[in-house]
Design an enzyme around this catalytic site. Structure first.
Site, PDB file in Angstrom:
ATOM      1  N   HIS A 226       0.812  -1.220   0.000  1.00 38.29           N
ATOM      2  CA  HIS A 226       0.000   0.000   0.000  1.00 38.29           C
ATOM      3  C   HIS A 226       0.843   1.266   0.000  1.00 38.29           C
ATOM      4  O   HIS A 226       0.400   2.307   0.478  1.00 38.29           O
ATOM      5  CB  HIS A 226      -0.960  -0.021   1.193  1.00 38.29           C
ATOM      6  CG  HIS A 226      -2.026  -1.056   1.073  1.00 38.29           C
ATOM      7  ND1 HIS A 226      -3.240  -0.826   0.450  1.00 38.29           N
ATOM      8  CD2 HIS A 226      -2.047  -2.355   1.457  1.00 38.29           C
ATOM      9  CE1 HIS A 226      -3.970  -1.926   0.479  1.00 38.29           C
ATOM     10  NE2 HIS A 226      -3.269  -2.868   1.084  1.00 38.29           N
TER      11      HIS A 226
ATOM     12  N   HIS B 142       0.287 -15.450   8.254  1.00 34.99           N
ATOM     13  CA  HIS B 142       0.873 -14.303   7.581  1.00 34.99           C
ATOM     14  C   HIS B 142       2.298 -14.070   8.086  1.00 34.99           C
ATOM     15  O   HIS B 142       2.774 -14.766   8.984  1.00 34.99           O
ATOM     16  CB  HIS B 142       0.026 -13.046   7.827  1.00 34.99           C
ATOM     17  CG  HIS B 142      -1.055 -12.839   6.817  1.00 34.99           C
ATOM     18  ND1 HIS B 142      -0.814 -12.293   5.577  1.00 34.99           N
ATOM     19  CD2 HIS B 142      -2.374 -13.112   6.857  1.00 34.99           C
ATOM     20  CE1 HIS B 142      -1.947 -12.228   4.900  1.00 34.99           C
ATOM     21  NE2 HIS B 142      -2.917 -12.729   5.653  1.00 34.99           N
TER      22      HIS B 142
ATOM     23  N   ASP C 229      -7.649 -12.567  -2.616  1.00 28.56           N
ATOM     24  CA  ASP C 229      -8.011 -13.614  -3.566  1.00 28.56           C
ATOM     25  C   ASP C 229      -8.482 -14.846  -2.805  1.00 28.56           C
ATOM     26  O   ASP C 229      -7.783 -15.310  -1.890  1.00 28.56           O
ATOM     27  CB  ASP C 229      -6.811 -14.002  -4.431  1.00 28.56           C
ATOM     28  CG  ASP C 229      -6.385 -12.901  -5.375  1.00 28.56           C
ATOM     29  OD1 ASP C 229      -6.984 -12.791  -6.448  1.00 28.56           O
ATOM     30  OD2 ASP C 229      -5.452 -12.144  -5.035  1.00 28.56           O
TER      31      ASP C 229
END
Length: 443
Positions: free
Chosen positions: A17, A106, A379
C-alpha cells in the site's frame, strides 16, 4: 534479500500500500527493441480485479519505463520500471486489533521478530503486490529469450483443491460419466477427486510417470489456450469444476489452494552451474520465492520415486533435426543440473491464501488468546493470477543461466583451441549429432 540473479540481476521494491512498486534490472542486453507495451501484456494478466475469482482491488498496473531505454532500444544500462499503486487502502488495516494480533499464517510476526518493525498494512514486502517488479523484469527477459532462441514459456493452472487435470495413465476427472460409473453412484468423491483406473493398461503403461495425453498437452499448449477461461486451465471439464470450487470458498469467506504447471520449450542445452546452482535448483529458488508457494517438483517429480529405474531412465536417441535427445524426458529437461535441450517442465504448489474474512481464534503479540476479525480485499485462490508470475520467474532463471553460459562460451572461443577441440578423439560427439546450441546457432 530483494535481488534475484547474478548476470541478469533484478531488484524489486515497494510494499502493498505504498505509492508505487517496481524494479531495477541490470544486465539487459543492449540493442533490443523494448516498449512499455511489451511489458504490459504480462502485467495485465497478473493484475487484480480480472474476474469474480480474484480480489476486487482495482489496479490497472500501468508500467512506466524510467531509464535504460532510449528511442525504443535498450541501452545496456540499468533498466528501471515503475507501477503506481492507485487503489491502495491502508485504512483497511488500521483497526486496533491488527496492531494487537499477528494474522494467522501471515508474515506479520516473523517480519516483526526479524526487523523489530513491520509494515502496518497489507503484508508489506510479503504481499503478492511485490511480484509486479518480477513480472515486469520477466517480460523483458522473455522477450530476449524468444527473439534470440525461440524459447516458449507457458504456465497453466493444473489443480484447485482436490480438482486436478488428469496427469497419470488411467486417470480421469471424477464427475465425468466414465469415472462416475467406476467410483459408483452416490460417491462423495465424484465431484472433487480424480479417479485412476488402470484396467486395460499394461504394467509398464500403468507405471509411467505421466500419461501420454498430459505429455502431449505440455508439448502443444499455448497461452491462448490457457487464457480461454478465467481460471487459466486448458481442460474444459476441470476448469469449470475448479471455478466452482473457488466460488464455494469465496461464498464461505474462505480460501483454497492449487497448483500451477509450467513448461519451457526450446531451451538451449548446457545451461546450469553445478554443483550448487544447478538449473533445477535455480528454478526451485525462483518458484519458491513467490508468495504462498509451498511445493516444487520437476519432471516426473514424486511420481518418479515410485517407478523402477529400468522404466524411469531416459534413453538417448537421435532426433530428426540431428541433435541428441531423450525418448521419454522423465528428467524434465535437466540432467546433472544442466539443460539437455528437451522441454523443461515443473509444478508448483500454492497454499490456500492466509487472508480470509472469518473470525479466527489466535493470540495477541503478547500471547493472550483472542479473536481476530480480518478485513481487506483478497483472492479466494491465487493460482489463476499466479500463472504469469510463474512464467516470469521461469524467464528470469533461464535468462540468468543463459548469460552465465554465454560468458563461458565467449571466454573459450578466445583461445586458439577451445576445450572441446582439446579433447581426445574418442570423446568427440559424432559429427551428425550436433549439440542443441550448435544447431540453434547454425554452425
Amino acid at each position: 534479500m530483494s535481488t534475484f540473479g547474478s548476470h541478469f540481476r533484478v531488484t524489486t521494491y515497494g510494499e502493498s500500500h505504498c505509492a508505487s512498486v517496481g524494479c531495477i534490472v541490470d544486465g539487459v542486453p543492449p540493442g533490443m527493441a523494448l516498449s512499455e507495451a511489451d511489458v504490459q501484456v504480462q502485467l495485465s494478466r497478473r493484475r487484480p480485479g480480472q474476474s469474480n475469482l480474484t480480489t476486487p482491488r482495482d489496479e490497472k498496473d500501468a508500467v512506466k519505463i524510467q531509464a535504460g531505454v532510449e528511442k525504443g532500444v535498450t541501452l545496456g544500462s540499468p533498466l528501471s520500471m515503475l507501477v503506481r499503486n492507485e487503489d491502495q487502502r491502508p485504512h483497511d488495516y488500521s483497526d486496533d486489533t491488527l496492531d494487537l494480533y499477528p494474522r494467522p499464517s501471515h508474515a506479520d510476526w516473523t517480519y516483526l521478530d526479524k526487523y523489530g518493525v513491520k509494515s502496518s498494512s497489507g503484508g508489506g514486502r510479503s504481499s503478492a503486490r511485490e511480484t509486479i517488479g518480477r513480472v515486469a523484469a520477466g517480460a523483458v527477459a522473455e522477450k530476449y529469450l524468444r527473439e534470440a532462441f525461440g524459447v516458449e514459456i507457458v504456465a497453466f493452472v493444473s489443480s484447485v483443491g482436490k480438482v486436478h487435470i488428469p496427469r497419470y495413465p488411467g486417470e480421469q476427472l471424477a464427475g465425468d460419466e466414465s469415472a462416475n460409473a467406476a467410483v459408483g453412484a452416490g460417491s462423495s468423491s465424484k465431484l472433487v477427486d480424480n479417479y485412476i483406473d488402470t484396467t486395460g493398461l499394461t504394467e509398464e503403461e500403468a507405471e509411467e510417470p505421466l500419461s501420454l495425453e498430459f505429455r502431449q498437452l505440455l508439448a502443444t499448449i499455448t497461452r491462448q489456450d490457457v487464457d480461454k477461461t478465467d481460471i487459466r486451465c486448458p481442460h474444459p471439464v476441470a476448469a469449470e469444476r475448479m471455478r466452482q470450487r473457488i466460488l464455494l470458498a469465496k461464498s464461505n469467506n474462505d480460501s483454497i489452494g492449487g497448483s500451477v504447471t509450467c513448461v519451457i520449450r526450446k531451451v538451449p542445452s548446457g545451461l546450469g552451474e553445478p554443483c550448487f546452482d544447478k538449473l533445477e535448483a535455480k528454478l526451485a529458488h525462483a518458484m519458491l520465492s513467490i508468495p504462498a508457494t509451498k511445493a516444487f517438483e520437476i519432471g516426473s517429480g514424486f511420481r518418479g520415486t515410485e517407478v523402477p529405474g529400468s522404466r524411469h531412465n531416459d534413453r538417448f536417441v537421435a532426433k530428426h533435426d540431428g541433435t541428441l535427445g531423450t525418448a521419454t524426458n522423465w528428467s524434465g529437461g535437466i540432467q546433472g543440473g544442466i539443460s539437455n535441450g528437451e522441454e523443461i517442465y515443473f509444478r508448483i504448489g500454492f497454499k490456500s491464501p492466509a487472508t480470509i474474512s472469518q473470525n479466527q481464534s489466535t493470540a495477541t503479540y503478547s500471547g493472550k488468546d483472542g479473536t481476530l476479525a480480518t478485513r481487506g480485499r483478497h483472492d479466494p485462490c491465487v493460482v489463476p493470477r499466479a500463472v504469469p508470475i510463474v512464467e516470469s520467474m521461469a524467464a528470469l532463471a533461464i535468462m540468468d543461466a543463459l548469460l552465465a553460459q554465454d560468458a563461458r562460451t565467449m571466454a573459450a572461443s578466445r583461445l586458439n583451441a577451445g576445450p572441446v577441440l582439446a579433447l581426445p578423439n574418442s570423446m568427440h560427439l559424432p559429427s551428425k549429432l550436433k549439440t542443441r546450441q550448435d544447431h540453434l546457432s547454425g554452425s
